[in-house]
Design a protein around this motif. Structure first.
Motif, PDB file in Angstrom:
ATOM      1  N   CYS A 181       0.842  -1.161   0.069  1.00 27.87           N
ATOM      2  CA  CYS A 181       0.109  -0.094   0.083  1.00 27.87           C
ATOM      3  C   CYS A 181       0.924   1.144   0.049  1.00 27.87           C
ATOM      4  CB  CYS A 181      -0.894   0.128   1.204  1.00 27.87           C
ATOM      5  SG  CYS A 181      -1.674   1.451   1.314  1.00 27.87           S
ATOM      6  N   SER A 214      -0.124   4.276   0.635  1.00 27.40           N
ATOM      7  CA  SER A 214      -0.477   5.141   1.557  1.00 27.40           C
ATOM      8  C   SER A 214       0.072   4.657   3.010  1.00 27.40           C
ATOM      9  CB  SER A 214      -1.960   5.279   1.686  1.00 27.40           C
ATOM     10  OG  SER A 214      -2.613   5.744   0.651  1.00 27.40           O
ATOM     11  N   CYS A 215       0.090   3.286   3.484  1.00 30.07           N
ATOM     12  CA  CYS A 215       0.511   3.204   4.775  1.00 30.07           C
ATOM     13  C   CYS A 215       1.488   2.049   4.911  1.00 30.07           C
ATOM     14  CB  CYS A 215      -0.854   2.465   5.689  1.00 30.07           C
ATOM     15  SG  CYS A 215      -1.743   1.139   5.311  1.00 30.07           S
ATOM     16  N   PHE A 222       1.072  -1.049   4.156  1.00 34.47           N
ATOM     17  CA  PHE A 222       0.688  -2.362   4.388  1.00 34.47           C
ATOM     18  C   PHE A 222       1.051  -3.411   3.192  1.00 34.47           C
ATOM     19  CE2 PHE A 222      -2.963  -5.419   4.256  1.00 34.47           C
ATOM     20  CZ  PHE A 222      -2.899  -6.035   5.368  1.00 34.47           C
ATOM     21  N   CYS A 240      -7.410  -0.433   0.696  1.00 27.07           N
ATOM     22  CA  CYS A 240      -6.450  -1.097   1.708  1.00 27.07           C
ATOM     23  C   CYS A 240      -7.225  -1.488   2.946  1.00 27.07           C
ATOM     24  CB  CYS A 240      -5.399  -0.041   2.082  1.00 27.07           C
ATOM     25  SG  CYS A 240      -4.178  -0.498   3.262  1.00 27.07           S
ATOM     26  N   CYS A 268      -5.518   0.894   5.892  1.00 31.05           N
ATOM     27  CA  CYS A 268      -5.900   2.385   6.103  1.00 31.05           C
ATOM     28  C   CYS A 268      -7.063   2.762   5.231  1.00 31.05           C
ATOM     29  CB  CYS A 268      -4.594   3.103   5.490  1.00 31.05           C
ATOM     30  SG  CYS A 268      -4.458   3.214   3.698  1.00 31.05           S
ATOM     31  N   CYS A 325      -5.004   2.559  -3.455  1.00 35.00           N
ATOM     32  CA  CYS A 325      -3.327   2.953  -3.202  1.00 35.00           C
ATOM     33  C   CYS A 325      -2.362   1.695  -3.200  1.00 35.00           C
ATOM     34  CB  CYS A 325      -3.435   3.440  -1.623  1.00 35.00           C
ATOM     35  SG  CYS A 325      -4.506   2.315  -0.475  1.00 35.00           S
TER      36      CYS A 325
HETATM   37 ZN   LIG Z   1      -2.787   1.277   3.372  1.00 30.74          ZN
END
Ligand SMILES: [Zn+2]
Length: 387
Positions: A355, A357-358, A360, A369, A372, A377
Motif C-alpha cells: 500500500c 499510503s500506509c 501495508f 487497503c 488504512c 492505493c
Molecule cells: Zn494502506
C-alpha cells in the motif's frame, strides 16, 4: 489625643466589615479563582506528555468542582473517546445534551461528539441518525465525512455515492472513490447474475473516472462470462491506455479469451509484445508458462534469458534458477537449489503487494487497503514499494 465625633462612624464600619469577612472567605475566593487555571495546566501538561490517564483524573476532579464548565465536559468526553472509554464518553455527551442552558452551537457540537462516540462504538445506526440531523448546521461537512465512512463500512454504496457527491469540491473531487463505489455495486450485481445492471454501474464508473482500470477489468469479466470473448478482449485492451501497469491483472484471462476464439498465437504474441514495450510488467510467470506449454521448455528458457538481459530483476532471476535447477545434472542440483533458496529468502517482500499510503503488505491485491481504508492505493506490481 482629643476625641473627635467622626470617629464614632468607625465603630459600625468595623463591625460591618467583620460581619462581611465572616461570611465571605476572601482567601477561599482567591484560591478558587487560581484553582481552575492551575488544574487546567496540570491536566494539559499530562496531555502533552501523553499521560492521558493522569489528565483524565485531573479533569474529572475539576469537572466535579466546576460542573458549570461546559467546555471542560466537552474536553473530557473527547478524552474518554480517545482512551477507548466509549461508554463514559457517551454518558458525558448525553449529560451535556440534557443541559437546558446550552446554546445552539454547543448543542450541535454535543450531538456531533455523541454521534462520533456511537460511531467508535460500532453503533452505526445511532451515529447515522445523529450525523444526519446536523445536515443544515456548521457541522454538516464533518458529519458527511463520517457518514461516508459509515456507508462504506456498511457497504451502502448508493448512499456513499450521494454523500461523496455532496462532499466534492476543488480540493477533493472524490472521482476515484465514486467510480470504485460503482464498481462495488457492479460486483454485487454480477454475483446476483444481473449483467445488465452490472454493465450500467461500470459505465457510470467510467463516466465518473475515465481512468478507472477496475471498471474495464470487470467489463471484460462480464463479457467473457456471457461468452462475448471479443468484447472481453476489447475491454481489457483499453487498460493499456488507462494505466499499463495493470495489464498483468488481465493477462491470464486475455490468453484464455484468445484461446476460446481459436486465436491462441495472437494472445501469446500480444503478451510478449507487452513485455517488450513495458519490461517492468509483473507477468513473467504467465508468459513463461504459456511459451513452455505451446512450444517447449527450451524456447521458454531462451525467452526468459532474453528478458533478463533487457531488464535484470530478482523475480526473473528466481525463475531462471528454477529452470536451471530442473535441467541441471544431479551433481550441480544441490548447489543451484541453495542459490535458489537464498535468493527466495532475500526477496520474500517481492511477492507482496504494497500500500503506497500506509505501507501495508499483502499477497492479494486490494482495491481498498484493509489497513488504512484508502482506495486505489495498492501498487499494481508485487514488490513495488513506490509509484
Ligand atoms: Zn494502506
Amino acid at each position: 489625643m482629643e476625641f473627635e465625633a467622626w470617629w464614632l462612624i468607625l465603630f459600625p464600619l468595623c463591625f460591618g466589615l467583620g460581619w462581611l469577612a465572616a461570611r465571605v472567605d476572601i482567601r477561599h475566593i482567591l484560591s478558587d479563582s487560581k484553582l481552575l487555571p492551575r488544574q487546567y495546566f496540570e491536566g494539559l501538561n499530562h496531555l502533552l506528555n501523553d499521560r492521558t490517564d493522569k489528565a483524565v483524573e485531573v479533569f474529572v476532579d475539576l469537572a466535579r468542582n466546576h460542573d458549570e464548565t461546559i467546555e471542560l465536559q466537552f474536553a473530557l468526553g473527547h478524552l474518554f473517546r480517545r482512551k477507548g472509554e466509549i461508554e463514559r464518553a457517551i454518558r458525558m455527551h448525553q449529560k451535556l445534551l440534557e443541559r437546558p442552558e446550552l446554546r445552539q452551537f454547543e448543542r450541535q457540537s454535543a450531538q456531533f461528539e455523541l454521534a462520533s462516540d456511537f460511531m467508535k462504538a460500532g453503533l452505526f445506526d445511532r451515529a447515522e441518525e445523529l450525523f444526519a440531523k446536523l445536515d443544515d448546521t456548521e457541522f454538516a461537512r464533518a458529519a458527511r465525512r463520517h457518514l461516508l465512512d459509515i456507508y462504506q463500512q456498511e457497504k451502502e454504496w448508493h448512499k456513499a455515492i450521494e454523500t461523496a457527491q455532496q462532499l466534492r469540491d476543488t480540493s477533493h473531487t472524490y472521482q476515484h472513490e465514486i467510480a470504485e463505489f460503482h464498481c462495488e455495486l457492479a460486483v454485487t450485481a454480477m454475483t446476483r447474475s444481473q449483467p445488465a445492471e452490472a454493465r450500467q454501474y461500470l459505465q457510470q464508473a467510467l463516466a465518473e473516472h475515465r481512468k478507472c482500470v477496475r471498471a474495464n477489468l470487470l467489463l471484460g469479466e462480464l463479457a467473457a462470462g456471457q461468452g462475448d470473448h471479443a468484447g472481453a478482449i476489447e475491454a481489457w485492451l483499453r487498460i493499456e491506455s488507462q494505466d499499463h501497469r495493470f495489464l498483468p491483472f488481465a493477462a491470464r484471462q486475455l490468453l484464455d479469451a484468445y484461446d476460446k476464439l481459436g486465436r491462441a498465437d495472437e494472445g501469446t504474441a500480444l503478451l510478449k509484445g507487452f513485455m517488450t514495450s513495458y519490461p517492468e510488467l509483473d507477468m513473467l510467470d504467465v508468459v513463461l508458462e504459456r511459451i513452455a506449454a505451446t512450444e517447449n521448455a527450451d524456447v521458454a528458457f531462451d525467452w526468459l534469458r532474453e528478458q533478463l538481459r533487457r531488464n535484470p530483476n530478482m523475480p526473473g532471476l528466481i525463475k531462471l534458477l528454477e529452470a536451471q535447477a530442473q535441467a541441471a545434472p544431479p551433481e550441480r542440483r544441490a548447489e543451484i537449489d541453495t542459490m535458489l533458496r537464498l535468493t527466495q529468502e532475500a526477496t520474500r517482500g517481492l511477492s507482496m503487494y504494497h500500500c503506497s499510503s500506509c505501507g501495508f503488505k499483502a499477497r492479494q491485491y486490494f482495491w481498498r487497503c484493509p489497513a488504512c481504508n484508502d482506495w486505489e492505493c495498492f501498487l499494481p506490481a508485487r514488490g513495488q514499494t513506490r509509484a
